[in-house]
Design a protein around this motif. Structure first.
Motif, PDB file in Angstrom:
ATOM      1  N   ILE A  87      18.065  67.031  48.827  1.00  0.00           N
ATOM      2  CA  ILE A  87      19.096  67.525  47.928  1.00  0.00           C
ATOM      3  C   ILE A  87      20.178  68.322  48.641  1.00  0.00           C
ATOM      4  O   ILE A  87      21.371  68.194  48.331  1.00  0.00           O
ATOM      5  CB  ILE A  87      18.464  68.336  46.768  1.00  0.00           C
TER       6      ILE A  87
ATOM      7  N   HIS B 156      24.051  67.161  48.745  1.00  0.00           N
ATOM      8  CA  HIS B 156      25.114  68.011  48.211  1.00  0.00           C
ATOM      9  C   HIS B 156      26.216  68.212  49.242  1.00  0.00           C
ATOM     10  O   HIS B 156      27.415  68.124  48.930  1.00  0.00           O
ATOM     11  CB  HIS B 156      24.533  69.361  47.783  1.00  0.00           C
TER      12      HIS B 156
ATOM     13  N   LEU C 226      23.854  67.002  38.595  1.00  0.00           N
ATOM     14  CA  LEU C 226      22.496  66.711  39.047  1.00  0.00           C
ATOM     15  C   LEU C 226      21.559  66.773  37.849  1.00  0.00           C
ATOM     16  O   LEU C 226      21.478  67.804  37.172  1.00  0.00           O
ATOM     17  CB  LEU C 226      22.052  67.720  40.115  1.00  0.00           C
TER      18      LEU C 226
ATOM     19  N   ASN D 151      17.826  66.757  36.566  1.00  0.00           N
ATOM     20  CA  ASN D 151      16.425  66.902  36.941  1.00  0.00           C
ATOM     21  C   ASN D 151      15.552  66.180  35.920  1.00  0.00           C
ATOM     22  O   ASN D 151      15.423  66.614  34.772  1.00  0.00           O
ATOM     23  CB  ASN D 151      16.037  68.376  37.011  1.00  0.00           C
TER      24      ASN D 151
ATOM     25  N   ALA E 258      18.259  72.803  43.219  1.00  0.00           N
ATOM     26  CA  ALA E 258      19.517  72.467  42.550  1.00  0.00           C
ATOM     27  C   ALA E 258      20.170  73.712  41.956  1.00  0.00           C
ATOM     28  O   ALA E 258      21.398  73.876  42.016  1.00  0.00           O
ATOM     29  CB  ALA E 258      19.265  71.425  41.470  1.00  0.00           C
TER      30      ALA E 258
ATOM     31  N   VAL F 268      23.910  71.398  36.657  1.00  0.00           N
ATOM     32  CA  VAL F 268      22.524  70.952  36.664  1.00  0.00           C
ATOM     33  C   VAL F 268      22.080  70.702  35.230  1.00  0.00           C
ATOM     34  O   VAL F 268      22.183  71.596  34.378  1.00  0.00           O
ATOM     35  CB  VAL F 268      21.588  71.978  37.335  1.00  0.00           C
TER      36      VAL F 268
END
Length: 314
Positions: free
Chosen positions: A16, A20, A39, A41, A52, A64
């Protein structure tokens, strides 16, 4: 906002931070500071969410989306697309098998061609011989039975205009097969052959044989009624053949009255054949009935637990 980069997280902790960094650098090269990274999850069991959120606390471009549990890759993709605000949306896996830098190539292709969607297809599969063979067989069979042409070996990564994404989100399927839905939505689409970068296997894949078989069932039932037509014609053929066979026996009996009808083996073979055919037919019908059952319940495709953006970190 000019650009949204959407990626899903499931056992993505090892990748991750690098994802990023590379995605951010590529976005800045393309649109400057006018971008976001969404992002999603998808109930990841590792520390993907925590990492994140750390990124989101340091970078205001990161949003997120936390789903309430694992709903599956395709549902998580839809959740991310629904939250994206950009005029262009770049969808990509976060495991770095697909390169964030491809965004520049996709954008150049979109600008030159005027396409609404530019997506990657695997130029060469890196799996075993049997996996490659079965994959090619699957795509060929799916396109043969489907009324919607679906590209072979499509990747997740694709750059899409806002008009296309808005149309895509109107699809209300609860049994979702995105490769087919992407193609069914239409608009002008362009494919780019690309090679995935194999990554070290850091955890056991959850995409096992049972999930692959379920995907095959979902893809065929979502984009083709051909199996139902094949059942009808197969039944018609068996019925017509049995009628001809029966008439033949009657004619032989009339010609030879003393003939004794024997053949235990052929009778048992016929029973097994017809019995297996009936079970197969019921299985195919059950697959479609099950899809109807899931669709009519109208449960949401996913449930969002939290959305973290801006200063809203809790």
């Amino acid at each position: 906002m000019k650009l949204s980069i959407v990626a899903t997280l499931y056992q993505s902790a090892p990748y991750i931070n690098e994802f990023h960094e590379r995605a951010s650098a590529t976005a800045r090269r393309l649109v400057g500071d006018d971008y976001e990274i969404v992002l999603v999850n998808d109930g990841s069991p590792d520390e993907s969410l925590a990492l994140a959120l750390q990124l989101q606390s340091r970078d205001c471009h990161v949003q997120v989306v936390e789903l309430s549990r694992n709903f599956g890759h395709h549902a998580a993709i839809v959740a991310g697309l629904a939250q994206a605000r950009g005029d262009q949306i770049f969808l990509i896996d976060s495991d770095l098998e697909e390169q964030p830098e491809w965004l520049l190539q996709f954008a150049e292709k979109m600008e030159a061609s005027g396409a609404d969607v530019v997506f990657g297809v695997q130029q060469g599969r890196v799996a075993s011989f049997w996996s490659n063979f079965s994959g090619e067989l699957f795509w060929s069979a799916l396109n043969f039975l489907s009324s919607t042409p679906i590209p072979h070996n499509p990747m997740t990564c694709r750059l899409m205009r806002r008009c296309y994404v808005d149309a895509l989100l109107e699809v209300g399927d609860r049994v979702l097969y995105l490769a087919g839905t992407f193609a069914w939505t239409g608009f002008k689409q362009m494919a780019i052959p690309l090679m995935k970068t194999p990554r070290p296997i850091l955890h056991k894949s959850t995409y096992d044989l049972s999930r692959k078989l379920m995907q095959v069932a979902d893809s065929f039932s979502s984009f083709s009624i051909a199996p139902l037509s094949l059942i009808f014609f197969a039944g018609l053929l068996i019925w017509f053949g049995s009628v001809l066979f029966g008439l033949g026996l009657v004619i032989r009996k009339l010609i030879e009255p003393d003939m004794v009808l024997t053949g235990f083996t052929s009778i048992m073979l016929s029973i097994w054949f017809l019995g297996g055919s009936i079970i197969l037919v019921l299985g195919v019908l059950g697959m479609y009935v099950g899809k109807i059952f899931q669709e009519v319940k109208r449960r949401p495709l996913y449930i969002i637990k939290n959305i973290y953006k801006g200063k809203d970190i809790g």
